[in-house]
Design a protein around this motif. Sequence first.
Motif, PDB file in Angstrom:
ATOM      1  N   LEU A 177      20.983 -24.861   2.577  1.00 27.35           N
ATOM      2  CA  LEU A 177      22.249 -24.315   3.355  1.00 27.35           C
ATOM      3  C   LEU A 177      23.584 -24.607   2.591  1.00 27.35           C
ATOM      4  O   LEU A 177      24.510 -23.709   2.255  1.00 27.35           O
ATOM      5  CB  LEU A 177      22.315 -25.112   4.579  1.00 27.35           C
TER       6      LEU A 177
ATOM      7  N   MET B  85      25.891 -21.598   1.355  1.00 24.87           N
ATOM      8  CA  MET B  85      27.154 -21.670   2.220  1.00 24.87           C
ATOM      9  C   MET B  85      28.109 -21.975   1.461  1.00 24.87           C
ATOM     10  O   MET B  85      29.488 -21.843   1.452  1.00 24.87           O
ATOM     11  CB  MET B  85      27.163 -22.278   3.443  1.00 24.87           C
ATOM     12  N   LEU B  86      28.029 -22.914   0.290  1.00 24.18           N
ATOM     13  CA  LEU B  86      29.059 -23.362  -0.627  1.00 24.18           C
ATOM     14  C   LEU B  86      28.855 -23.193  -2.112  1.00 24.18           C
ATOM     15  O   LEU B  86      29.564 -22.537  -2.507  1.00 24.18           O
ATOM     16  CB  LEU B  86      29.248 -25.084  -0.339  1.00 24.18           C
TER      17      LEU B  86
ATOM     18  N   THR C 219      29.837 -23.891  14.563  1.00 24.43           N
ATOM     19  CA  THR C 219      29.888 -24.777  13.636  1.00 24.43           C
ATOM     20  C   THR C 219      29.243 -26.129  13.876  1.00 24.43           C
ATOM     21  O   THR C 219      28.833 -26.808  12.931  1.00 24.43           O
ATOM     22  CB  THR C 219      31.562 -25.010  13.314  1.00 24.43           C
TER      23      THR C 219
ATOM     24  N   VAL D 200      25.520 -26.166  13.140  1.00 25.67           N
ATOM     25  CA  VAL D 200      25.510 -26.259  11.758  1.00 25.67           C
ATOM     26  C   VAL D 200      25.772 -27.441  11.233  1.00 25.67           C
ATOM     27  O   VAL D 200      25.079 -28.255  10.345  1.00 25.67           O
ATOM     28  CB  VAL D 200      26.133 -24.934  11.107  1.00 25.67           C
TER      29      VAL D 200
ATOM     30  N   LEU E 286      32.657 -16.240  -0.065  1.00 26.19           N
ATOM     31  CA  LEU E 286      31.714 -15.661   0.815  1.00 26.19           C
ATOM     32  C   LEU E 286      31.957 -14.301   1.105  1.00 26.19           C
ATOM     33  O   LEU E 286      31.081 -13.442   1.323  1.00 26.19           O
ATOM     34  CB  LEU E 286      32.054 -16.445   2.158  1.00 26.19           C
TER      35      LEU E 286
ATOM     36  N   LEU F  45      28.428 -12.658  -0.042  1.00 23.03           N
ATOM     37  CA  LEU F  45      27.379 -12.560   1.033  1.00 23.03           C
ATOM     38  C   LEU F  45      27.939 -11.204   1.977  1.00 23.03           C
ATOM     39  O   LEU F  45      26.931 -10.750   2.238  1.00 23.03           O
ATOM     40  CB  LEU F  45      27.427 -14.011   1.639  1.00 23.03           C
TER      41      LEU F  45
ATOM     42  N   ALA G 157      29.488 -15.305   8.427  1.00 18.26           N
ATOM     43  CA  ALA G 157      30.365 -15.905   7.233  1.00 18.26           C
ATOM     44  C   ALA G 157      31.477 -16.946   7.371  1.00 18.26           C
ATOM     45  O   ALA G 157      31.540 -17.960   6.917  1.00 18.26           O
ATOM     46  CB  ALA G 157      30.962 -14.883   6.122  1.00 18.26           C
TER      47      ALA G 157
ATOM     48  N   ALA H 216      29.842 -20.200   8.608  1.00 17.67           N
ATOM     49  CA  ALA H 216      29.380 -20.853   7.333  1.00 17.67           C
ATOM     50  C   ALA H 216      30.588 -21.369   6.652  1.00 17.67           C
ATOM     51  O   ALA H 216      30.490 -22.697   6.440  1.00 17.67           O
ATOM     52  CB  ALA H 216      28.889 -19.825   6.511  1.00 17.67           C
ATOM     53  N   ALA H 217      31.903 -20.861   6.828  1.00 16.40           N
ATOM     54  CA  ALA H 217      32.885 -21.438   6.036  1.00 16.40           C
ATOM     55  C   ALA H 217      33.599 -22.477   7.000  1.00 16.40           C
ATOM     56  O   ALA H 217      33.959 -23.621   6.307  1.00 16.40           O
ATOM     57  CB  ALA H 217      34.117 -20.253   6.056  1.00 16.40           C
TER      58      ALA H 217
ATOM     59  N   VAL I 101      31.207 -25.513   6.370  1.00 17.20           N
ATOM     60  CA  VAL I 101      31.483 -26.305   4.948  1.00 17.20           C
ATOM     61  C   VAL I 101      32.546 -27.009   4.995  1.00 17.20           C
ATOM     62  O   VAL I 101      32.696 -27.984   4.465  1.00 17.20           O
ATOM     63  CB  VAL I 101      31.727 -24.916   3.828  1.00 17.20           C
TER      64      VAL I 101
END
Length: 613
Positions: free
Chosen positions: A29, A33-34, A419, A422, A463, A467, A485, A488-489, A492
Motif C-alpha cells: 500500500l 500510494m506514496l 482515510t 486505510v 497520484l 494513477l 486517489a 489514498a492521498a 498517506v
Amino acid sequence: MAGSRTGHGRSRRAERVALPLVGLATAALLVVMLYYPVGTVLARAVSVDGTLTLDPLLAVLSDPFYVGALAGAVQNPAGVPAGVLAWAVDSAARVAAADGLRAALGALVAAVPPFGLFGFTAWQALLSTLASLALGLPGAYLLARFEFPGRRTIESLTAVPFVLPSIMVAVGFVAAFGSNGALNDLLRTLGLPTFDLLFTLEIIVLAHAFYNAPLVTRIVAAAWETVDARAVETARSLGASPLRAFRDVVVPQLLPAVLTGALLTFIFTFMSFPIILALGGLKLATVEVWLYDRVQQLRLTEAAALAVLESLVSLGLTYAYLRYEAAASGSDRAVSPLPRERLGGRLDLKRVALAGYGLVVAVVVLLPLVSMVAESLTGPNGLTTQYYGYLMERQASDVTVQTKPGIAVRNSLIFGVGTLLVAVPMGVVVAFVTSREGPLSRFLGTASMLPFAVSGIVVGLGLLDGLVFGLQVGGVRLAVAGPVAIVAAHAVGAYPFVVRNVAPLLGDLDRRLVESARALGATRGRALVDVELPLVAPGLAAGAAFAFAISIGEFDSTVILAEGSRAYTMPVAVERFLTDRTLGPATAMGTVLLVVTAAAFVVIDRVGGRYRE
C-alpha cells in the motif's frame, strides 16, 4: 487429542504466514500510494520523451527566476565567486545607505530577491520561524511555570495546528485583517487610520505564527517540565542569581527543544501552501504556490522538476531534524520538576508582561477565528443568516458547475471514513514494526515518516500523473478514480499520526504481559487482540481522531486531484468561495468546517492523545 494438536499446529503455521502477509500488504500500500507516485514525479523530472536526462532540473537551476544569482553556478560556474561578491557588496551598500532602522530592514529585505523563488521561500520561512518562536516561547513559559484554572485546556489547544485546516485559518485572517475586516472596523469606529494587510508578507508571517507557535509552545513546555529543580537549587546555593541560574542551568536544557521547534517550523513554513495561496497569491508565490500554478497550466515537466528540488531541500531538513532529535534525546531519568507558581499571585513585572502576552495571543490567535464566525453571521444591516442561506441556495441549484456545500460536506465525511479504514491499520502495523529495537526498525521508522518531508502538492501531482492518468501494463491501462486517489492521498498524510500516537505506547508496554499470554497458550494474533491493542487503545483512538481530522482539513493534494470533478471537499469549497471574493459564503463554509474539526479535536482531547514531536 492428536486432532487438537494438529489444529493448534495449523493455527501456528497460519499465524506465521498471516503476520508477514499483513506487513507485505502494508508495504505494498505504501508503495502504491506514496513511493510510486513520488517516484513518478522524480521520473518525469529526469526524463524527456523516455530518455534519461537532467535537462528539466538544469533548466530550473539555471533560471534566475527560481534561484536568482545562484543560476550562475549552472550557467557559468567560474563566475560564481564574482557574482556573489558583487551581490554582497551591493546589498551591504544599500543597507549602509538606508536612513533609520525601518529603512535598513527594508533594504535588507530587498536584498533577498537575487536568490529567486527558492530564496524568497526560505526567507519567508525564516521570518515565520522567528515570529513563531516569539509567540510560542512565552506560552511555554506560562504553561511550564504557572498554575491556573484552564491550564490543562490551553495545553490541549497546542494540538490545534495538527487539526485546524490551514485554508480556514486563511479565511479567518481575511475576516480579521482585510480592508473590511474586524480590526479595521474597530479602527474606523475609534476614528483611527485603517490598513490592509492582505497580499503582504506581514500577514503571511502572522498567519504562520498563528499556526506554528502552538507547536513551539508544546515542545518547549514539555522540555521545561523535565528540568530538574535540584540542579537549579544547587546553582542558587553556590551563589548564582536567579537570572544566572536560569541562563546557566535552564537554558542549556531548553535549547534542544527550542531548536527542534524552530527546525520543524521552518520545514512546515517552507512547504506552506494554502495560507500563502489565499493571503499572498502569485504576488507572493513560494515554490509550493508556483508549483501548483505550473500544474494548473499543465506544464507538468517543469512542475516535476520544481517538486523534486523542493523535496530534496525538505528531505535534507527533515533528515537533519531526525538526526538532531536522536542526538538530543537522552535516557529517561528521575527529575524533580520545578514547582509552578500561582498565576493569580501578587502583581509584578512578569505577570504584567504575561497579561500583555495574553492580549497579543487574543489578537493573533482568537481574533481570526472569532472574526470568521462573526462575519458569517453579519451582513450590511446587522445579524443575518443570509450567507448560510446562500449556501443552501447553491446546494439546491441545478447548475452543475457550481460548488455545492452539501456535496463538499458529504465528500469530506466519506473521504474521512475512507482515510480511517486505510490509515489506522497501516499506522498500527508500522507502529508495531518501528516500536521494536534494531537498525531495520529505525530505518523503516524513518522511511515511514516520508509524508512529513514531501508536500501534499507533490503527492497529489504523483497520484494524478501516475494513477489517475493511468499506468500502461501489458497493453492494458490501469487507472483509479479521483475519489480513490484522494482517499489514498489523505491516508498517506494521516497514517504517520497514528504511528506517532501508538508507537510510544507500544514501546512502553511491558513485554512480560505478552509473554505470559503466549505461555498460557494464546497465539501471537490472540495476544495482539487481547493484550496489546487494549493497552494502546487511547493512543489508537487519538490517532484515529487525528487521521479523520487531517482528512477533513487536507487541501494540498485534494485541490489538485479534485480539479474538474465533483470530488471537492470542504477546504476546497472554502478556497473557491474565497477566490470568488465572496467573503460571507467563504466564512460560512469555514464555520461549518470549524465545527467539524472542533468535534474531532474534542475526541482527541477526551481520549488523551499524546502526540509529541
